[in-house]
Design a protein around this motif. Structure first.
Motif, short mmCIF file in Angstrom:
data_model
loop_
_atom_site.label_atom_id
_atom_site.label_comp_id
_atom_site.label_asym_id
_atom_site.label_seq_id
_atom_site.Cartn_x
_atom_site.Cartn_y
_atom_site.Cartn_z
N THR A 116 0.87 -1.24 -0.09
CA THR A 116 0.07 -0.02 0.07
C THR A 116 0.91 1.24 -0.16
N ALA A 117 2.12 1.30 -0.04
CA ALA A 117 3.16 2.24 0.02
C ALA A 117 3.47 2.55 -1.44
N ILE A 118 3.15 1.85 -2.16
CA ILE A 118 3.62 2.16 -3.54
C ILE A 118 2.89 3.41 -4.29
N SER A 119 3.85 4.35 -4.67
CA SER A 119 3.18 5.43 -5.14
C SER A 119 2.91 5.42 -6.58
N PRO A 120 1.80 6.25 -7.12
CA PRO A 120 1.85 6.54 -8.59
C PRO A 120 2.73 6.80 -9.10
N LYS A 121 3.75 7.65 -8.38
CA LYS A 121 4.94 8.35 -9.05
C LYS A 121 6.00 7.42 -8.95
N LYS A 122 6.59 6.88 -10.21
CA LYS A 122 7.20 5.83 -10.14
C LYS A 122 8.66 6.01 -9.34
N ASN A 123 9.26 7.33 -9.41
CA ASN A 123 10.38 7.42 -9.09
C ASN A 123 10.74 7.58 -7.39
N GLN A 124 9.36 7.65 -6.87
CA GLN A 124 9.22 7.66 -5.36
C GLN A 124 9.35 6.29 -4.65
N ASN A 125 9.34 5.08 -5.93
CA ASN A 125 9.11 3.77 -5.07
C ASN A 125 10.53 3.00 -4.90
N VAL A 126 11.60 3.64 -5.11
CA VAL A 126 12.93 3.02 -5.23
C VAL A 126 13.17 2.42 -3.93
N ASP A 127 12.86 2.90 -2.65
CA ASP A 127 13.20 2.40 -1.34
C ASP A 127 12.11 1.15 -1.26
N THR A 128 10.86 1.54 -1.51
CA THR A 128 9.80 0.56 -1.15
C THR A 128 10.11 -0.77 -2.10
N TYR A 129 10.46 -0.56 -3.29
CA TYR A 129 10.59 -1.59 -4.25
C TYR A 129 11.85 -2.51 -3.68
N ALA A 130 12.81 -1.96 -3.27
CA ALA A 130 13.84 -2.55 -2.82
C ALA A 130 13.64 -3.42 -1.45
N LEU A 131 12.78 -2.69 -0.78
CA LEU A 131 12.50 -3.51 0.51
C LEU A 131 11.56 -4.76 0.36
N ILE A 132 10.69 -4.41 -0.50
CA ILE A 132 9.73 -5.64 -0.94
C ILE A 132 10.50 -6.75 -1.69
N SER A 133 11.57 -6.32 -2.38
CA SER A 133 12.54 -7.31 -2.79
C SER A 133 13.16 -8.08 -1.83
N ARG A 134 13.64 -7.36 -0.86
CA ARG A 134 14.51 -8.22 0.21
C ARG A 134 13.51 -9.12 0.92
N ILE A 135 11.97 -8.58 1.15
CA ILE A 135 11.13 -9.50 2.03
C ILE A 135 10.80 -10.78 1.11
N TYR A 136 10.49 -10.46 -0.28
CA TYR A 136 10.26 -11.65 -1.17
C TYR A 136 11.27 -12.59 -0.88
N PHE A 137 12.52 -12.37 -0.91
CA PHE A 137 13.82 -12.98 -0.81
C PHE A 137 13.76 -13.84 0.53
N ASP A 138 13.47 -13.20 1.60
CA ASP A 138 13.29 -13.74 3.05
C ASP A 138 12.30 -14.73 3.19
N MET A 139 11.26 -14.50 2.21
CA MET A 139 10.03 -15.44 2.38
C MET A 139 10.29 -16.53 1.27
N LYS A 140 11.70 -16.54 0.66
CA LYS A 140 11.55 -17.86 -0.50
C LYS A 140 10.72 -17.57 -1.84
N GLU A 141 10.08 -16.28 -1.94
CA GLU A 141 9.34 -16.20 -3.24
C GLU A 141 10.57 -15.33 -4.09
N TYR A 142 11.34 -16.16 -4.69
CA TYR A 142 12.41 -15.86 -5.40
C TYR A 142 12.20 -15.16 -6.91
#
Length: 441
Positions: free
Chosen positions: A298-324
């Motif tokens: 729910t933290a993903i903004s319509p403004k793409k450039n604002q999503n860098v940190d959010t996308y990166a953290l989502i990526s980290r969490i998916y890895f930790d959840m083994k959803e590679y």
């Protein structure tokens, strides 16, 4: 002793009188003070018999611990204290178990039992860091006598579990003799006052507690929470920065501080997307990956450039959840916006390492390390991957740099131990001392 309302503290009671129901859906996620505990909702009487064994085996320990903790929650504090003491004296000797129990006893205010558990640890090379950190985080400067320790534990139970915050604080305020000599008593009044939303008293008594014991990080944590409740977010941020400078080395306590930092940043943020990002990060540090993921989506903004940190953290969490596959997708989304994002580069390196493609992993880690040479994560991964590729000079160079600036890095001690036989045992013990859950490099 508090003699009012339901849930009152009766220290000689032998019954446990409630079950707990926890929120499960995303709609039930309500940002709250990290100290907040769900309150009992359903009531029933459950008769629980005391464990009769003089010696507890591994299979007995969990049940005995659960009974003792439940008694504490129900404010049957004297029985809880007795049960925990039996547990500590009866378990099969195990330094790791003693360290875990010592930490929990300090958290509950059973400092004598924490000391008892610590006294049973045989290998001080493993325990010394945790021992120092427990005392720096929780212990009062003024040692409590047994009567006062039990009394304050009853107050803590009433505040945290039995909806008696105002009553506990008001009763304790009358005990001027105890408040004069005990920093911990002042902390308990401040905690109860905060829970009762009496911010004036909360601020007054936490300041007194800190003046008496300026090293105690748990007191500072509460002071930051009081500042947040009073909408003084800049003060809260300042307190967190001060806490981060404390000489804490054990991974458990370091993460508690970073978790609180994300909570403070969540409360301080003005932008809705930024607030949700920090709340998601807070849940991540708390180990609640599903909550973190739902919040971050729910933290993903319509403004793409604002999503860098959010996308990166989502990526980290998916890895930790083994959803590679999802981890890779979000890491690539991150890098399409910012090509040198360290967290995303590390995730892609981790994915390559998982597939044993160490050459590709090395490229990602090297790029992350080039961007951020101060952080441990890219440095450790680069050094370890270089070792797997027999680039031992690079491995030694990086670990040498890490240990000069980060004496709190278990991975560095572990990996140096694996390459230096003369220091193997010493450094392996240091790795475990810093992070008691550490298993390998």
């Amino acid at each position: 002793m508090i003699l009012i309302k339901k849930g009152l503290c009766i220290t000689t009671a032998m019954l446990i009188t409630s079950t707990f129901v926890y929120a499960a859906s995303f709609d039930d996620i309500k940002p709250a003070d990290p100290l907040a505990i769900p309150t009992p909702k359903n009531e029933e009487i459950i008769q629980i018999n005391r464990p009769q064994k003089a010696t507890l085996t591994k299979n007995d320990v969990h049940n005995h611990y659960a009974i003792a903790l439940e008694r504490f929650i129900q404010c049957n504090v004297r029985s809880s204290y007795a049960d925990f003491r039996i547990l500590i004296n009866s378990i099969i000797p195990n330094d790791y178990a003693y360290m875990l129990i010592a930490n929990k006893m300090a958290d509950l205010g059973f400092f004598t039992l924490s000391d008892l558990a610590l006294s049973k640890i045989t290998d001080e090379d493993i325990s010394y860091i945790l021992t120092d950190d427990i005392k720096r985080y929780y212990y009062p400067s003024e040692k409590l006598n047994p009567k006062d320790e039990i009394y304050l534990a009853e107050m803590y139970s009433n505040i945290m579990y039995n909806a008696q915050s105002m009553e506990a604080a008001n009763e304790l305020i009358k005990n001027t003799e105890l408040l004069t000599k005990s920093d911990y008593a002042n902390y308990i009044v401040a905690l109860g006052s905060l829970k009762a939303n009496n911010l004036v008293n909360a601020q007054k008594y936490i300041d007194t507690a800190i003046n008496k014991n300026p090293q105690n990080l748990n007191y500072k944590k509460l002071k930051a929470e009081i500042a947040l409740q009073a909408n003084k977010t800049k003060s809260a941020v300042k307190i967190i920065e001060e806490m981060k400078q404390a000489p804490i080395m054990n991974e458990f306590y370091v993460n508690k501080i970073y978790s609180l930092e994300q909570y403070v940043l969540y409360k301080a943020a003005k932008d809705d997307y930024e607030k949700k990002y920090h709340l998601g990060y807070y849940y991540y540090y708390e180990g609640e990956l599903n909550k973190a993921m739902r919040t971050l989506q729910t933290a993903i903004s319509p403004k793409k450039n604002q999503n860098v940190d959010t996308y990166a953290l989502i990526s980290r969490i998916y890895f930790d959840m083994k959803e590679y596959e999802k981890a890779e997708s979000f890491a690539e989304k991150t890098l399409s916006i910012k090509s040198n994002n360290v967290m995303a580069l590390i995730v892609l390196g981790d994915l390559s390492t998982k597939d044993k493609d160490y050459k590709t992993a090395l490229k990602y880690y090297d790029k992350a390390y080039s961007k951020d040479k101060k952080s441990l994560a890219p440095a450790i991964r680069l050094a370890e991957t270089a070792r797997k590729l027999d680039k031992l000079d690079l491995t030694k160079e990086i670990y040498s740099k890490i240990l000069k600036t980060h004496s709190d890095c278990p991975q560095a001690y572990y990996n140096v131990a694996m390459t230096d036989a003369s220091r193997k045992l010493e450094y392996l013990k240091k790795a475990v001392a810093i992070d008691s859950n550490f298993t390998d490099g």
